[in-house]
Design an enzyme around this catalytic site. Structure first.
Site, PDB file in Angstrom:
ATOM      1  N   GLU A 129      31.640 116.965 121.616  1.00  0.00           N
ATOM      2  CA  GLU A 129      32.213 116.267 120.169  1.00  0.00           C
ATOM      3  C   GLU A 129      31.584 114.685 119.843  1.00  0.00           C
ATOM      4  OE1 GLU A 129      36.570 116.169 120.904  1.00  0.00           O
ATOM      5  OE2 GLU A 129      35.938 113.824 120.838  1.00  0.00           O
ATOM      6  N   CYS A 169      36.959 119.968 123.292  1.00  0.00           N
ATOM      7  CA  CYS A 169      36.631 119.838 124.552  1.00  0.00           C
ATOM      8  C   CYS A 169      36.101 121.068 125.368  1.00  0.00           C
ATOM      9  CB  CYS A 169      37.819 119.277 125.469  1.00  0.00           C
ATOM     10  SG  CYS A 169      38.330 117.562 124.783  1.00  0.00           S
ATOM     11  N   HIS A 213      40.898 122.575 131.948  1.00  0.00           N
ATOM     12  CA  HIS A 213      40.576 121.223 131.427  1.00  0.00           C
ATOM     13  C   HIS A 213      41.434 120.410 131.888  1.00  0.00           C
ATOM     14  CE1 HIS A 213      39.275 118.583 128.464  1.00  0.00           C
ATOM     15  NE2 HIS A 213      40.462 118.639 127.721  1.00  0.00           N
TER      16      HIS A 213
END
Ligand SMILES: [Zn+2]
Lengths: 143, 351
Positions: free
Chosen positions: B82, B114, B236
């Site tokens: 990103e 992400c 994550h």
């Protein structure tokens, strides 16, 4: 001031340290040239492009306090002449370290970093810089 | 999935760190307590000459060092991030040139907050599985930014990992993948804006937890597996708290997720997070080990993977490139002023 087209033409050698070997004297050089600076006319037809491994030792270095605008954010920064394992000497910035961490003979490896930006809306130029091996993991050689 | 898997991998994390304590001092916040709450004791900071392109190149070069495939056999390369340095001009073009895979390949940059790196991984699996390319490269890398003083500033960091996907000499097969996607505005950055914005409390329950749990449960169902079938799990990790809690919700024990949990020392590497955690696991996994991975991207979605380490791992040149432990060793700590300068948070008089 380097321009985008000039940088672009030299990208392969700047990204991947493509130099040349003179098959007359056996020496390696960087950057690529058409004839060997030593053998001159005798090297015609004996120049072979070679990808240098990028590992070597510091031959000489200096700390720059008043340098190029591009490097202002990193001032003082270190510029060194590096003797690559193949014997070619090459000048570049040494990064992620302080001058006191370095001495003649310090082992370094090449990496790719930003060299400069043509302002905030222009092209970003990338190329080789050197990192001392003692900084972190030793770069393994592919052989 | 018909023998498609990871042939090689490489990782990279910048050399510099800053502690939550040092960030908190500047903003009149108890940074130590903040770090404790987030389970982050330091985060990585890129040098002024580093960006998502240089991080991706370093990771991809480490990946190439570990195998002896001809870079010209790479038919596709995708970089998920990103924080691509250019809005228009793909990061992947420079990565492909830097590993000598150009010009005979297809390249694109991917974006899904992400989880853009794992989206790249799935794309590569499809292309290799369909026989369209022999090898494909998936990179997840970021140099994420939190606005000065914002809660994100304590965690947003930098790093990335690269994976070579193929069908031959596979060190870990990717046996299954499942994704879960909804329209959830938990975190966003508008075009042309420097810093992202987030929905505060909205980022937890309806966003991260709902999607990671749904992704994980979906994969359990698709594969007929349960937590005890896996040696490792990686999620994550925007902070240490979220993945620890989500692992418990899905039924994983702490020792299954310890290896892949890097956020306490390097912070939230965004698109680099699950790829780096997976790299840390591959650094030590043995043939037969099974890995459960779930990436999360705001907006929102999750990608879950069922990965199995093969016998080929025993012959793999793992030590031809630095391991995550080596990459993260001997960092240099910065004070806030240097950090602010490095991250370009100081407005200069002219540009
Ligand atoms: Zn010569």
């Amino acid at each position: 001031m380097a321009t985008a087209p000039r940088f672009w033409r030299e990208n392969p050698s700047r990204y991947n340290l493509v130099g040349f070997k003179c098959n007359n004297c056996g020496n390696h050089y960087f950057p690529p040239r058409i004839i060997c600076p030593l053998c001159r006319r005798k090297s015609v037809g004996k120049i072979e492009p070679v990808r240098l491994k990028g590992t070597g030792t510091i031959f000489s270095f200096t700390e720059v306090h008043e340098g190029m605008d591009e490097q202002n954010m990193q001032r003082p920064y270190i510029v060194a002449m590096v003797e690559l394992d193949e014997g070619a000497r090459i000048t570049g910035q040494v990064i992620d370290c302080d001058a006191r961490d370095l001495s003649i003979g310090t082992e370094v490896r090449a990496t790719l970093r930003k060299l400069s930006e043509e302002g905030s809306s222009g092209v970003i130029h990338y190329g080789y810089k050197f990192i001392p091996l003692c900084n972190g993991p030793a770069a393994s050689e592919n052989e | 999935m018909n023998g498609v898997g990871i042939v090689s991998y490489g990782a990279y994390v910048p050399h510099f760190r800053i502690t939550p304590d040092d960030i908190g001092k500047v903003w009149g916040v108890d940074g130590k307590a903040m770090g404790k709450g987030l389970m982050i004791s330091s985060k990585s900071v890129p040098a002024p000459d580093e960006d998502t392109i240089t991080i991706s190149v370093e990771a991809a070069r480490n990946m190439m060092k570990r195998c002896d495939i001809n870079p010209k056999d790479i038919g596709a390369l995708y970089v998920g991030s990103e924080s691509h340095p250019y809005a228009v001009k793909p990061t992947g073009t420079i990565v492909a040139e830097a590993i000598e895979a150009a010009p005979d390949l297809t390249v694109a940059d991917l974006e899904f907050a992400c989880k853009a790196g794992t989206a790249a991984l799935q794309t590569c699996m499809g292309l290799v599985g369909a026989g369209m390319v022999k090898y494909a490269v998936a990179v997840g890398a970021d140099t994420s930014q939190g606005a000065p003083g914002d809660a994100l500033e304590y965690s947003a960091s930098a790093g990335g990992a690269a994976f070579l996907i193929g069908k031959e000499k596979v060190i870990a097969t990717i046996d299954n993948t499942y994704s879960y996607t909804t329209d959830t505005p938990d975190f966003w950055r508008r075009e042309g804006k420097l810093f992202p914005r987030h929905g505060g409390r909205f980022t937890g329950e309806p966003a991260y937890f709902k999607h990671v749990v749904s992704g994980g449960m979906g994969l359990f169902e698709k594969t007929g597996t349960e937590p005890k079938d896996y040696e490792y799990a990686v999620f994550h990790q925007p902070n240490g708290k979220f993945p620890t809690r989500v692992a418990r919700q899905l039924g994983f024990a702490e020792d299954q997720m310890r290896t892949g949990l890097l956020v306490p020392t390097i912070g939230n590497t965004y698109s680099g997070a699950v790829p780096l955690g997976l790299a840390a696991i591959l650094d030590e996994a043995k043939p037969g080990d099974r890995i459960f991975a779930v990436a999360y991207g705001s907006g929102a979605g999750s990608d879950a993977f069922d990965i199995r380490v093969t016998d080929e791992m025993a012959r793999f040149g793992r030590d031809l490139a630095p391991t995550m432990t080596e990459i993260m060793a001997n960092p240099k700590y910065l004070d806030y002023a240097t950090y602010a300068k490095y991250k370009g948070k100081i407005v200069k008089g002219r540009d």
